[in-house]
Design an enzyme around this catalytic site. Structure first.
Site, short mmCIF file in Angstrom:
data_model
loop_
_atom_site.label_atom_id
_atom_site.label_comp_id
_atom_site.label_asym_id
_atom_site.label_seq_id
_atom_site.Cartn_x
_atom_site.Cartn_y
_atom_site.Cartn_z
N GLY B 250 60.94 25.45 39.29
CA GLY B 250 60.15 24.44 40.00
C GLY B 250 60.20 23.12 39.27
O GLY B 250 60.76 22.15 39.74
N ILE B 642 47.04 33.15 23.79
CA ILE B 642 48.35 33.46 24.35
C ILE B 642 48.24 34.77 25.12
O ILE B 642 47.91 35.81 24.55
CB ILE B 642 49.39 33.57 23.22
CG1 ILE B 642 49.49 32.25 22.43
CG2 ILE B 642 50.75 33.97 23.78
CD1 ILE B 642 49.78 31.02 23.26
N PRO B 645 52.85 36.84 24.49
CA PRO B 645 53.66 36.10 23.52
C PRO B 645 55.16 36.11 23.82
O PRO B 645 55.87 35.16 23.52
CB PRO B 645 53.36 36.79 22.18
CG PRO B 645 52.49 37.94 22.46
CD PRO B 645 52.04 37.90 23.87
N GLN B 651 59.03 30.36 27.36
CA GLN B 651 58.60 29.08 27.93
C GLN B 651 58.76 27.95 26.92
O GLN B 651 59.21 26.87 27.25
CB GLN B 651 57.11 29.16 28.29
CG GLN B 651 56.82 29.79 29.60
CD GLN B 651 56.83 28.73 30.67
OE1 GLN B 651 57.89 28.36 31.16
NE2 GLN B 651 55.67 28.23 31.04
N VAL B 716 51.29 26.40 28.33
CA VAL B 716 52.48 26.20 27.48
C VAL B 716 53.69 25.70 28.26
O VAL B 716 54.76 25.55 27.70
CB VAL B 716 52.89 27.52 26.77
CG1 VAL B 716 51.80 27.97 25.82
CG2 VAL B 716 53.22 28.61 27.78
N GLU B 718 54.74 22.90 29.53
CA GLU B 718 55.36 21.59 29.38
C GLU B 718 55.44 21.10 27.94
O GLU B 718 56.26 20.27 27.60
CB GLU B 718 54.61 20.58 30.25
CG GLU B 718 54.92 20.85 31.70
CD GLU B 718 53.87 20.37 32.68
OE1 GLU B 718 54.14 19.39 33.36
OE2 GLU B 718 52.78 20.98 32.77
#
Lengths: 163, 755, 352
Positions: B250, B642, B645, B651, B716, B718
């Site tokens: 996306g 998190i 992980p 990511q 997380v 970006e």
């Protein structure tokens, strides 16, 4: 006019009457045989998402005319697992999280199988990186992909030794 | 009923075998590695026709002729849709019913406002026929001069930037601070337009079933898209079903519906059959948004000891001729480094391009590469190590607002990241490191940051008579791992194991999950799921504790804990009963609760909420030829709790590679005369390939945040880009002694110019 | 893609007969042709699919030691042919630095010789391009031209030839065997491609309907096997076209250059053989100064055609590097990143 094309698709012999010579192998698989695991990312040989094996070799199915492949054996992502048993490359991709959105994944996996068949990379991560550079991953799962390819190759080698 | 059992304050007591925090493999992994995961374009309903758009090759003007007859004469072509015959829309594509409704082109007239705008659509029995039909339209135009580039027209101050920031923000008197500083630097940085280039092109399969509309299309905002479609087509939202179980990436590009998707729906209406429209790669460079090019000027002042006194960050940005979207490139400067005075200002020009929109780490990605470069330049001017300089200017409170941070483990990121990388071996002077073969080596770093946002989302949780659970939210998995992370949260929220819970997402008939963007999806939907689970457990507890036949009778909700499919007495865990037993006795098939995830206004008023990180990069540069390779990268991130992980690691690394891309590779090249993008393809719009990504690792440092949301999630998606792009740019400067300020860094910037 | 008539001949003779029709094009693997057709850059009326002509798929060594490569040999198969790679390592390295593994598995050596330029204005059918539409002009001339030619260009066209493979072929005196309606002939690879001049639409000396049937590498080229490299500078470390590339081969004796071969890619409309530089190198000591003089000579005539002046020093430095790498010797194994400057060459960096 129809063109007759005989293909073995994932081991299954098929005789197709193709009404249009413009149909690429990719569009044949996706739109006519409804084998939609193979993906179209660019349609111009620039991303690798459409990678399949033709007679055991990885190629971009978007830049191949179906009509030209008469007599070929095609393996797609749908033909890799043996029933419920995943191919070692598929297993390794899950284990190493070598995917995110998953769209490039069938192409990555087929490319990895092709790479292992070619036998040129060995366990050298640098050679694996180079050999997998024809498959873009915008999520950038490259680190996991390299780990998965090496892991799967080791598994396959062990199996060969055992056999 | 407000549950006495206040699950939202302390979820920990719910957990048993804790799914949250486990590095589980992706639950959708099996579908994705076997090719059975069905993306929008993989749908082939019976009677399907194919649609292909023809797009404009001019950037501004009018379409004056289309050879519709030639297209129609092509065997297999069923219909050609142009402004003359396209079915009416109830809503106006140029209307603005809400701030997130962006104007689009759906053949409302003959105007062309950017290159690659759809100007007609051909529908055919086969993809091949539709494609050729579109080519045969051979449009003729009345062209007007294209306005392209950051100097294209008169610059103006935009009303607001980003998500409603003021275009001019001052904290303290920056001019006085700069004038009074011992050292000053001024530097201008440029970043080009970036396109999302998700591997999956936008696609739609649209089918009208009477007045009902069923579509398969990838979207980062199911319910928002449904609302927009309802308005545009004049039908009830309930008459529309959107399926988007998997997005092939996306990155902000699938947040909003765009013209081509509307055209696909209109085409299905026109021909009364299902229609598939898959946007061709080159056509993606236009109607779906992009990151605005920027030209950013930073002025920094510091005292003799290397403390920042003032920062002025000015950004020139661009928007389209017909819509307002302003990349908030300078705003990162308000939150990162302590300076007495900070000012951000913007101006903008209108260009004949598609409207720029959100692209992964909007604002901050281009802002961060400029800020991190400038901070490095200042550190060098002060004779300080770049990390020491950053630590010296560490912001204990948010610089511009003075608010405390809800949590900020950046110091730990600096320390642990530097140690892992071996940073302290770095020589201060540039162009002093070589590898054994003589290649230049450089080490650079950057601080990563991204705001910890929440939007609004809903979820529903059900416990069934057999004790199993169902959790539903119309959430979106674009690769970030929503299917897995939300299942983990769902299982914990119901105190069940993962395999006892069915998690449903990805369709518009589920509870509104808001938009998957802004790194806020896990926080938003995770909170909603958490609250929905708590609500259903509370209802169950209410049933049990008020029933004399239950071993929990009289315990009161606060006296009950949920664990492993059972409710137990807090004071005597030996006494309890299973969910199934409670429901069976009450004669209920299932019990249901719902929850929402929304930001807490009080906490947001009181605290500044951001994720942070420190990224360290090593590059090698060929001193003669100028080719660059990133050889090593370490990122340490603090992003609250998190959930998974393993997936978070992916990511973060993915984001860091986007950082490499911003610094070294990607750029849309536009011909200024015509406004056409000359590299609208994946062969020449370079994104990194595997060989561009050698050793790279990411890790998270522990960070407990009690204020962002009940689960302490910061997001997380970006942050990995921010800091990373600057780290690579700074490493190039350290390797070569050449500070490149126009990104991406090119061979032409670094090739030795002499003999 | 336009509709076309599709024929699948079984022999070269049938193919040539079938290609006699106007608007006919040969289809080998199609990695370039189909791409061009999808972009409507070319719209052939007839495709003559030659992929089933068995006689064009062999690699043979003839009596005089020349190696003859059938036009339909796949790039990867040639590069991985152990004996070929040993004798002509720079050719193998060039092949493996091109495109991706998938494309190399499909692309044929004959097709590669006729690969079209990557000039964006050639690909963009809305742009003026004398190569695609003779007489329409050249939008690259004042456009985005940082990747364009610095040698042998004309006002009519500043496009470059994108082939990696052709660069060492030009350097090592490859010969192209061509067959057409009027029979078989041979063309030196170096003479196959035409500079743009006033007719950039004419890219090669092939007559309409002529078919490349084989490429021959002369036995003499084996003399360079121990000292041959191909190096390629690019903006991405793999799967990218060359900004500039160079093939270099040396025959050394006691530190002195007996013979040198040098060609450049990415700088002109054809693979650019640097004869003058080769002549300057012959008889000289194999050392930096000789290489620099050769580089100087090779680029003496170079001029920017746009925003590409950087390519001139880049090409010079790449020549020096390629000669140095060749001098140090062909690596015993293909580098992990074929043709990459980062395929370590200890001590070869100019300013190290």
């Amino acid at each position: 006019m129809n063109w007759t094309v005989r293909l073995a698709v994932n081991g299954e012999p098929r005789t197709l009457a193709l009404d249009d010579p413009r149909v690429t192998l990719l569009d044949l698989l996706r739109e006519r045989l409804h084998l939609t695991g193979t993906k179209k990312g660019c349609d111009r040989g620039q991303c690798g998402a459409c990678t399949v094996l033709v007679d055991g070799r990885r190629i971009n199915s978007c830049l191949t005319l179906a009509v030209s492949l008469d007599g070929a054996a095609i393996t797609t992502i749908e033909g890799l697992a043996q029933g419920d048993r995943l191919h070692p490359v598929q297993e390794a991709f899950i284990a190493h999280d070598a995917l995110q959105c998953g769209f490039c994944t069938p192409g990555q996996i087929m490319s990895a199988v092709g790479l292992i068949n070619e036998g040129q990379a060995g366990d050298d991560p640098e050679r694996v990186r180079e050999g997998m550079s024809g498959n873009l991953c915008r999520c950038s799962a490259y680190v996991g992909i390299v780990e998965a390819v090496r892991d799967a190759q080791a598994t396959l080698t062990d199996k060969e030794r055992a056999a | 009923m407000t549950p006495e059992l206040n699950l939202s304050r302390d979820p920990a007591h719910l957990r048993h075998g804790s799914n949250i925090g486990q590095p589980l493999s992706r639950v959708d992994g099996l579908a994705k590695v076997t090719g059975t995961a069905r993306y929008a374009a993989d749908n082939n309903p019976p009677g399907l026709l194919y649609a292909v758009t023809a797009v404009s090759s001019i950037a501004r003007g009018r379409v004056v002729a289309l050879d519709v007859d030639a297209a129609k004469a092509h065997p297999g072509v069923v219909e050609v849709m142009t402004p003359a015959n396209r079915p009416a829309l109830a809503g106006d594509p140029d209307g603005k019913p809400n701030p997130f409704a962006f104007r689009f082109e759906a053949l409302q007239n003959d105007r062309v406002r950017y290159a690659n705008q759809p100007i007609a659509l051909v529908i055919a029995e086969s993809l091949e026929a539709a494609t050729e039909g579109a080519a045969l339209l051979a449009p003729r135009y009345e062209a007007e001069p294209a306005r392209i580039g950051l100097d294209a027209g008169d610059a103006y101050v935009p009303p607001v930037v980003g998500m409603g920031f003021p275009a001019e923000s001052h904290h303290g008197d920056v001019e006085a601070a700069l004038a009074g500083s011992d050292r000053q630097i001024t530097a201008t940085y440029e970043t080009p337009a970036h396109y999302h280039n998700a591997m999956e092109p936008h696609a739609i399969v649209a089918e009208w079933q009477g007045d009902k509309l069923v579509i398969d299309t990838p979207t980062q905002g199911l319910v928002m898209m449904r609302g927009r479609l309802a308005e545009l087509f004049g039908i009830a939202p309930e008459s529309i079903l959107i399926r988007s179980p998997y997005l092939g990436g996306g990155f902000g590009g699938k947040g909003f519906i765009a013209g081509p998707q509307i055209l696909g729906i209109l085409a299905a209406k026109l021909v009364g059959r299902p229609v598939k429209l898959v946007v061709r790669r080159e056509q993606l460079y236009g109607p779906f948004g992009h990151r605005s090019p920027t030209r950013q000027t930073l002025r920094l002042g510091a005292d003799g000891a290397g403390r920042l006194s003032g920062i002025h960050h000015h950004a020139r940005i661009a928007t389209s001729s017909f819509e307002d979207f302003y990349e908030a490139a300078a705003h990162v400067t308000h939150t990162l480094y302590a300076a007495e005075a900070i000012a951000t200002t913007y101006d903008a020009v209108r260009m004949d391009t598609g409207t720029p929109l959100f692209v992964r780490a909007p604002g901050i990605a281009p802002g961060s590469i400029a800020l991190e470069s400038a901070v490095d330049e200042m550190a060098e001017a002060c004779g300080l190590d770049p990390l020491a300089f950053r630590v010296k200017n560490y912001a204990e409170v948010e610089p511009s607002t003075g608010k405390p941070f809800s949590s900020k483990a950046l110091r730990e990121c600096y320390t642990q990241g530097a140690e892992r990388f071996g940073w302290w071996e770095r020589p201060l002077k540039a162009r002093t490191m070589r590898d054994k073969d003589g290649f230049l080596v450089g080490w650079g770093m950057g601080t990563a940051t991204f705001h910890a946002l929440m939007f609004a989302g809903q979820a529903r949780a059900v416990i069934r008579r057999d004790g199993s659970g169902v959790v539903e939210s119309g959430a979106h998995d674009m690769g970030q791992g929503a299917w897995t992370a939300f299942a983990q949260i769902a299982a914990d929220s119901l105190a069940l194991e993962l395999d006892q819970v069915t998690f449903k997402a990805g369709t518009s008939d589920l509870p509104d999950a808001g938009i998957a963007g802004g790194s806020a999806h896990t926080a938003t939907v995770g909170t909603a799921i958490h609250n929905a689970g708590a609500a259903v457990i509370a209802k169950l507890a209410e049933l049990a504790t008020s029933d004399q036949r239950s071993p929990l009778f009289g315990a009161g909700n606060a006296g009950v804990i949920a664990r492993n499919g059972r409710l137990l007495r807090r004071d005597d865990e030996g006494r309890g009963e299973s969910y199934a037993d409670i429901l069976a006795r009450a004669g209920l098939d299932q019990i249901e609760g719902s929850g929402s995830g929304v930001p807490d206004p009080a906490a947001n008023e009181q605290y500044a909420m951001h994720s942070h990180g420190a990224v360290f990069a090593e590059v090698k540069v060929d001193p003669d030829l100028g080719q660059v390779r990133v050889t090593r990268m370490v990122g340490a991130f603090a992003a609250g709790r998190i959930i998974n992980p393993k997936l978070v690691n992916s990511q973060l690394i993915g984001g860091m590679i986007w950082g490499i891309s911003l610094a070294l590779h990607e750029e849309a090249v536009t011909d200024r005369r015509t406004g056409r993008i000359m590299n609208a393809n994946l062969g020449e719009y370079h994104v990194p390939v595997n060989a561009d990504v050698p050793a790279i690792e990411a890790f998270t440092v522990a960070e407990h945040d009690p204020f962002v949301n009940p689960l302490g999630i910061k997001g997380v998606g970006e942050i990995g880009i921010t800091g990373s792009a600057g780290a690579v740019a700074n490493a190039v400067a350290h390797a070569t002694g050449i500070r490149v300020r126009r990104f991406p860094v090119r061979i032409s910037d670094l090739v030795r110019s002499g003999h | 893609m336009n509709r076309f008539d599709y024929v699948k001949p079984a022999t070269v003779a049938e193919a040539i007969a079938a290609a006699g029709a106007p608007g006919a094009a040969y289809l080998a693997s199609g990695t370039n042709l189909l791409d061009l057709m999808k972009g409507n850059v070319v719209r052939p009326e007839r495709l003559v699919d030659i992929t089933h002509i068995k006689e064009l798929t062999r690699i043979e060594t003839s009596g005089n030691g020349d190696v003859r490569i059938g036009a339909l040999v796949r790039n990867a198969d040639l590069a991985y042919d152990a004996s070929f790679a040993k004798d002509f390592p720079a050719v193998a390295e060039a092949l493996l630095s091109g495109a991706s593994a998938q494309l190399r598995n499909a692309a044929t050596v004959g097709g590669n010789l006729l690969q079209r330029t990557r000039c964006a204005y050639f690909y963009d059918t809305a742009s003026a391009c004398n190569k695609r539409a003779p007489g329409s002009g050249c939008d690259a001339r004042d456009g985005e031209n940082s990747q364009h030619a610095v040698l042998g260009w004309s006002e009519a066209c500043i496009a470059t030839n994108p082939s990696d493979f052709c660069v060492p072929l030009a350097a090592f005196d490859a010969v192209v065997e061509v067959e057409g309606a009027s029979g078989r002939r041979e063309v030196a690879l170096e003479a196959l491609h035409l500079l743009t001049g006033t007719t950039p639409d004419r890219e090669s000396v092939l007559a309409p309907g002529e078919l490349i049937v084989a490429i021959r590498l002369p036995a003499a080229a084996r003399a360079f096997a121990k000292h041959a490299r191909y190096l390629k500078v690019r903006e991405r470390n793999s799967y990218a076209f060359a900004v500039v590339s160079a093939a270099a081969g040396l025959v050394l004796e006691n530190g002195s250059i007996q013979q040198a071969r040098l060609a450049l890619g990415g700088v002109a409309a054809k693979p650019w053989r640097a004869h003058e530089a080769e002549a300057l190198l012959a008889g000289q000591p194999a050392e930096h100064g000789s290489f620099e003089r050769a580089a100087e000579a090779a680029l003496r005539e170079a001029t920017p055609s746009g925003d590409n002046a950087y390519k001139i020093p880049l090409a010079r430095q790449l020549i020096v590097r390629a000669l140095q790498a060749a001098m140090q010797g062909t690596p015993s194994r293909m580098p992990a990143l074929p043709a990459s400057p980062f395929s370590a060459v200890p001590g070869a960096l100019h300013d190290a």
